[in-house]
Design an enzyme around this catalytic site. Structure first.
Site, PDB file in Angstrom:
ATOM      1  N   LYS A 283       0.844  -1.203   0.000  1.00  0.00           N
ATOM      2  CA  LYS A 283       0.000   0.000   0.000  1.00  0.00           C
ATOM      3  C   LYS A 283       0.880   1.254   0.000  1.00  0.00           C
ATOM      4  O   LYS A 283       2.010   1.202   0.483  1.00  0.00           O
ATOM      5  CB  LYS A 283      -0.855   0.011   1.281  1.00  0.00           C
ATOM      6  CG  LYS A 283      -1.988  -0.987   1.300  1.00  0.00           C
ATOM      7  CD  LYS A 283      -2.759  -0.882   2.618  1.00  0.00           C
ATOM      8  CE  LYS A 283      -3.887  -1.902   2.678  1.00  0.00           C
ATOM      9  NZ  LYS A 283      -4.952  -1.697   1.697  1.00  0.00           N
ATOM     10  N   ARG A 357     -10.287 -11.616   1.914  1.00  0.00           N
ATOM     11  CA  ARG A 357     -11.161 -12.648   1.345  1.00  0.00           C
ATOM     12  C   ARG A 357     -10.482 -14.017   1.402  1.00  0.00           C
ATOM     13  O   ARG A 357     -11.163 -15.046   1.457  1.00  0.00           O
ATOM     14  CB  ARG A 357     -11.555 -12.275  -0.087  1.00  0.00           C
ATOM     15  CG  ARG A 357     -10.402 -12.164  -1.047  1.00  0.00           C
ATOM     16  CD  ARG A 357     -10.730 -11.350  -2.295  1.00  0.00           C
ATOM     17  NE  ARG A 357     -10.766  -9.907  -2.020  1.00  0.00           N
ATOM     18  CZ  ARG A 357     -11.067  -8.974  -2.919  1.00  0.00           C
ATOM     19  NH1 ARG A 357     -11.361  -9.316  -4.152  1.00  0.00           N
ATOM     20  NH2 ARG A 357     -11.083  -7.706  -2.584  1.00  0.00           N
TER      21      ARG A 357
HETATM   22  N1  BES Z   1      -8.073  -3.829   4.415  1.00  0.00           N
HETATM   23  C1  BES Z   1      -8.273  -3.425   3.088  1.00  0.00           C
HETATM   24  C2  BES Z   1      -9.577  -2.692   2.861  1.00  0.00           C
HETATM   25  C3  BES Z   1      -9.760  -1.373   3.576  1.00  0.00           C
HETATM   26  C4  BES Z   1      -9.627  -0.202   2.884  1.00  0.00           C
HETATM   27  C5  BES Z   1     -10.117  -1.332   4.902  1.00  0.00           C
HETATM   28  C6  BES Z   1      -9.847   1.006   3.519  1.00  0.00           C
HETATM   29  C7  BES Z   1     -10.300  -0.144   5.523  1.00  0.00           C
HETATM   30  C8  BES Z   1     -10.182   1.034   4.844  1.00  0.00           C
HETATM   31  C9  BES Z   1      -8.252  -4.640   2.156  1.00  0.00           C
HETATM   32  O1  BES Z   1      -7.462  -5.696   2.558  1.00  0.00           O
HETATM   33  C10 BES Z   1      -7.721  -4.177   0.846  1.00  0.00           C
HETATM   34  O2  BES Z   1      -6.589  -3.818   0.801  1.00  0.00           O
HETATM   35  N2  BES Z   1      -8.559  -4.202  -0.178  1.00  0.00           N
HETATM   36  C11 BES Z   1      -8.179  -3.781  -1.465  1.00  0.00           C
HETATM   37  C12 BES Z   1      -8.652  -4.817  -2.452  1.00  0.00           C
HETATM   38  C13 BES Z   1      -8.104  -4.628  -3.824  1.00  0.00           C
HETATM   39  C14 BES Z   1      -6.623  -4.951  -3.832  1.00  0.00           C
HETATM   40  C15 BES Z   1      -8.843  -5.533  -4.766  1.00  0.00           C
HETATM   41  C16 BES Z   1      -8.816  -2.432  -1.724  1.00  0.00           C
HETATM   42  O3  BES Z   1      -9.929  -2.213  -1.270  1.00  0.00           O
HETATM   43  O4  BES Z   1      -8.175  -1.597  -2.341  1.00  0.00           O
HETATM   44 MN    MN Z   2      -5.468  -5.523   1.920  1.00  0.00          MN
END
Ligand code: BES
Ligand code: MN
Ligand code: ZN
Length: 503
Positions: A283, A357
Site C-alpha cells: 500500500k 477474502r
Molecule cells: N483492508 C483493506 C480494505 C480497507 C480499505 C479497509 C480502507 C479499511 C479502509 C483490504 O485488505 C484491501 O486492501 N482491499 C483492497 C482490495 C483490492 C486490492 C482488490 C482495496 O480495497 O483496495
Molecule cells: Mn489488503
C-alpha cells in the site's frame, strides 16, 4: 463506568449534573414556524426551571444540542443539562442512545464524575428499548482512544444514574438496563481490541485476549496456529500469514447452551488482519497506519461472542477469527501464486492486498466443517465499499432472504446502518481465472461486490451474510456522542441476528 437504575423522581435526586431530553413538538415544515420545545419528563419542575431558556429561542432542541443551567430552581441537581433529540415526530430509541452519549461526553472534559439522566417519557419510546439504548449510549460515550498519552486528563465518568419515574414498569426497565450493560460493554471490548496498535495486538495477542474473555464468560475457546492451518489445509489463510514473522492465530470460540441439541448452528467468521501492509502489492505509505484496524471484523465477532455468552440465547454459536499479519518479505506470497483453499478450490493471487477474502475463505469453510448451518462474516474488506457507501452505511450482502430479513429486522434494535448490495451471477465473470478456479481480485469496478462474490464461492449453498465494515469500523471525526477512533460497529447487529434464531 458504573450505571445504575433508580426509580425515583429525577427532580429529587442530588447529583452533579442531571440531563433531561428536549424535543421540538412542532410539525410544521415551514422555515420560520414557531418551535414548541418540550422536555420529555413528567416532572413539571424541569420545565419551570428551564422556562426562560426554552422560550428564549437560543436553544432549539436539535439532535445532540446541549445547554447547561447552573443551580436550577426547584431541582436538587447542581446543574441541569438540556439535551436535544430533534423533532418529536421522528424520535426513536436510537436518537436517545446518541443523546445520552452526548450528555456523558459533555460531562467528561468538565471533570464531572457522576451524572444522572432522566429517562425520557414519550409514547414513541417504549421502556425496555429506551433504557437499553440509554445504557449503551453512555457506556460507549465514556471511552476515549488516548490510551498511551502520558498526560491523559479526562478520566471516565464514574457513575451514571438512570432515573425512571416511579410509574415506570420496573421489570422492563431492569431488562433494558441489563441488556444495555452487556451490549455496551461488549462493544467497548471490541473497540479496545481495535484501538491497540499492531505491535501490541499481534495475531497471538488477539488470540490471548479472546481466550481470556472466553474464560471469564464461560465460553469454550481454542487458539490454533501454523500447524493447525497446515493440518486443515488452509492454503488461502496460510498464504496471507506466511510473509510475517508473527504466526497466525485461528481463534475458535464456542457457545453451547444447555439443552439445545438440535436447530441451527450459527457460524460467525471475522477477518482478523492485525496489520495490512498490502504485502508485496504494498500500500502507499500515506494513511497506512490506519491498517491496524483491519482486524475490526474479527474483534466484532469476539465482542459479539462476549455478549452472547451473557445473554444466553437458545442457539449454538461458533465464532471464528482468522488472524494474521499481511507483510512483504522473502517468504511472502506473491502475485501470480496459486493457493489451494481448504475447500479444495484453487485461487490465483492477482493482488496480495486482497488478503481479507483469502483468510475468510478458509474461515467460512472451517465454520461449515464444524457444523455451522448459517454463516455471517464481518470484515474491513474493501476500499470500494467505502467509495460506494461512505461512512454512513456499512455494506451487507446475502445469498439468503430469510437470513437477510432477520439481520435487517435487528437493525431497528441495534440502531446501526447497513445497506444491501447485489450478488448476481454476472459478477462471477469478473473473478474467473485462466489458470485456477478463481482469482482474488475482480478489477477496478464493483470491487465490494466482486470481493463478496469471492466469499460466496466458499459459503456455497449455506445461508450466509457478509458485512463489509471498512468505512464504518473507524470514525474519522469525533461526534458529540462518540470519540474518533474505533466504533465497534456490527457487534450489536450481529447479536440481534443471533438472538433471532433463539428457540
Ligand atoms: N483492508 C483493506 C480494505 C480497507 C480499505 C479497509 C480502507 C479499511 C479502509 C483490504 O485488505 C484491501 O486492501 N482491499 C483492497 C482490495 C483490492 C486490492 C482488490 C482495496 O480495497 O483496495
Ligand atoms: Mn489488503
Ligand atoms: Zn485488509
Amino acid at each position: 463506568m458504573k450505571t445504575e437504575l433508580l426509580l425515583k423522581n429525577a427532580a429529587e435526586i442530588e447529583t452533579e449534573l442531571l440531563a433531561v431530553f428536549a424535543v421540538d413538538n412542532s410539525t410544521s415544515k415551514e422555515k420560520d414556524a414557531p418551535q414548541q420545545l418540550v422536555l420529555l419528563s413528567d416532572e413539571q419542575a424541569f420545565t419551570t426551571a428551564a422556562l426562560a431558556v426554552l422560550t428564549s429561542g437560543e436553544f432549539k432542541a436539535e439532535a445532540n444540542e446541549t445547554l447547561l443551567l447552573h443551580a436550577p430552581a426547584g431541582v436538587k441537581a447542581k446543574r441541569l443539562l438540556l439535551v436535544g433529540l430533534g423533532k418529536a415526530a421522528k424520535i426513536t430509541p436510537h436518537d436517545v442512545r446518541k443523546s445520552a452519549g452526548t450528555a456523558v461526553r459533555f460531562a467528561k472534559p468538565r471533570g464531572i464524575r457522576a451524572i444522572t439522566i432522566a429517562l425520557p417519557s414519550s409514547d414513541a419510546l417504549a421502556t425496555q428499548p429506551t433504557v437499553r439504548a440509554v445504557t449503551e449510549g453512555v457506556l460507549v460515550a465514556d471511552i476515549d482512544p488516548d490510551t498511551y498519552r502520558s498526560d491523559r486528563k479526562d478520566r471516565s465518568v464514574e457513575t451514571v444514574t438512570l432515573a425512571a419515574s416511579s410509574q415506570t414498569d420496573r421489570a422492563a426497565a431492569e431488562a433494558g438496563h441489563r441488556e444495555g450493560v452487556i451490549l455496551g460493554e461488549s462493544q467497548n471490548f471490541t473497540r479496545f481490541l481495535v484501538n491497540e496498535p499492531s505491535n501490541r495486538m499481534t495475531p497471538t495477542i488477539l488470540g490471548q485476549k479472546a481466550a481470556e474473555m472466553a474464560r471469564e464468560q464461560g465460553l469454550k475457546c481454542e487458539v490454533f496456529s501454523t500447524d493447525k492451518l497446515h493440518e486443515l489445509k488452509m492454503g488461502a489463510f496460510w498464504s496471507v500469514s506466511q510473509g510475517s514473522e508473527e504466526p497466525p492465530a485461528l481463534i475458535v470460540m464456542t457457545y453451547e447452551p444447555e439443552g439445545v441439541t438440535d436447530g441451527p448452528v450459527l457460524g460467525l467468521v471475522g477477518k482478523g488482519i492485525t496489520f495490512d501492509t498490502g504485502g508485496i502489492s504494498i500500500k502507499p505509505s500515506d494513511g497506512m497506519e490506519k491498517m491496524k484496524y483491519d482486524m475490526a471484523g474479527g474483534a466484532a465477532m469476539i465482542g459479539a461472542m462476549r455478549a452472547i455468552a451473557q445473554l444466553k440465547p437458545k442457539v449454538k454459536v461458533i465464532g471464528i477469527v482468522c488472524a494474521a499479519e499481511n507483510m512483504p518479505s522473502g517468504k511472502a506470497y506473491k502475485p501470480g501464486d496459486i493457493e489451494i483453499a481448504m475447500s479444495g478450490k484453487s485461487i490465483e493471487i492477482i493482488n496480495t492486498d486482497a488478503e481479507g477474502r483469502l483468510v475468510l475463505a478458509d474461515g467460512l469453510a472451517y465454520a461449515k466443517q464444524l457444523g455451522a448451518t448459517h454463516l455471517i462474516d464481518a470484515a474491513t474488506l474493501t476500499g470500494a465499499c467505502v467509495v460506494a457507501l461512505g461512512m454512513v452505511n456499512a455494506g451487507i450482502f446475502s445469498n439468503d432472504e430469510d437470513s437477510y430479513q432477520r439481520f435487517s429486522n435487528g437493525l431497528k434494535t441495534s440502531g446501526e446502518r447497513f445497506w444491501r448490495l447485489p450478488l448476481e451471477d454476472e459478477y462471477r465473470e469478473l473473478i474467473r481465472s485462466n489458470i485456477a478456479d478463481i482469482k482474488n481480485t475482480g478489477g477496478r469496478w464493483g470491487g465490494a461486490v466482486t470481493a463478496a462474490m469471492f466469499l460466496k464461492e466458499f459459503a456455497e449453498d449455506t445461508p450466509w451474510i457478509h458485512l463489509d465494515i471498512a468505512g464504518m469500523a473507524w470514525i474519522e471525526d469525533q461526534k458529540p456522542w462518540i470519540a474518533a477512533g474505533p466504533s465497534g460497529i456490527a457487534v450489536r447487529s450481529i447479536v440481534e441476528w443471533v438472538r433471532s434464531y433463539s428457540h
